[in-house]
Design a protein around this motif. Structure first.
Motif, short mmCIF file in Angstrom:
data_model
loop_
_atom_site.label_atom_id
_atom_site.label_comp_id
_atom_site.label_asym_id
_atom_site.label_seq_id
_atom_site.Cartn_x
_atom_site.Cartn_y
_atom_site.Cartn_z
N THR A 138 40.29 49.13 38.85
CA THR A 138 39.16 49.38 37.93
C THR A 138 38.07 50.22 38.59
OG1 THR A 138 38.06 47.32 38.53
CG2 THR A 138 39.55 47.25 36.64
N CYS A 173 44.61 40.01 42.68
CA CYS A 173 43.22 40.13 42.21
C CYS A 173 42.54 41.34 42.84
CB CYS A 173 42.44 38.86 42.53
SG CYS A 173 42.91 37.43 41.55
N ALA A 206 43.74 44.44 41.16
CA ALA A 206 43.10 44.62 39.86
C ALA A 206 41.70 45.20 40.02
CB ALA A 206 43.05 43.29 39.11
#
Length: 75
Positions: free
Chosen positions: A32, A25, A28
């Motif tokens: 971004t 997580c 990720a």
């Protein structure tokens, strides 16, 4: 996920559990980051410092994140 964060000038410390799901997580979120800021995370300049983690776990977690394993103290 709730990540504890400490920032100082251009350095950021992130505190997460030694758990593969949390690392994925976090990865990720970090991937971004450039979309909103234009800056990218330099994983070659980044390190994971395991605290109170079993000896067999840090290597696989660092591989998931794509960084090296560091140790304290950090300069």
């Amino acid at each position: 996920m709730d990540f504890s964060i400490v920032q100082y000038v251009v350095d950021t410390l992130l505190f997460v559990k030694a758990d593969a799901r949390e690392i994925l997580c976090l990865n990720a979120v970090l991937n971004t980051f450039p979309w909103s800021t234009g800056f990218r995370v330099n994983y070659h300049n980044s390190s994971m410092i395991p605290l109170n983690v079993p000896e067999d776990k840090p290597g696989s977690l660092a591989d998931l994140l794509g960084c090296s394993i560091g140790e304290l103290p950090v300069t």
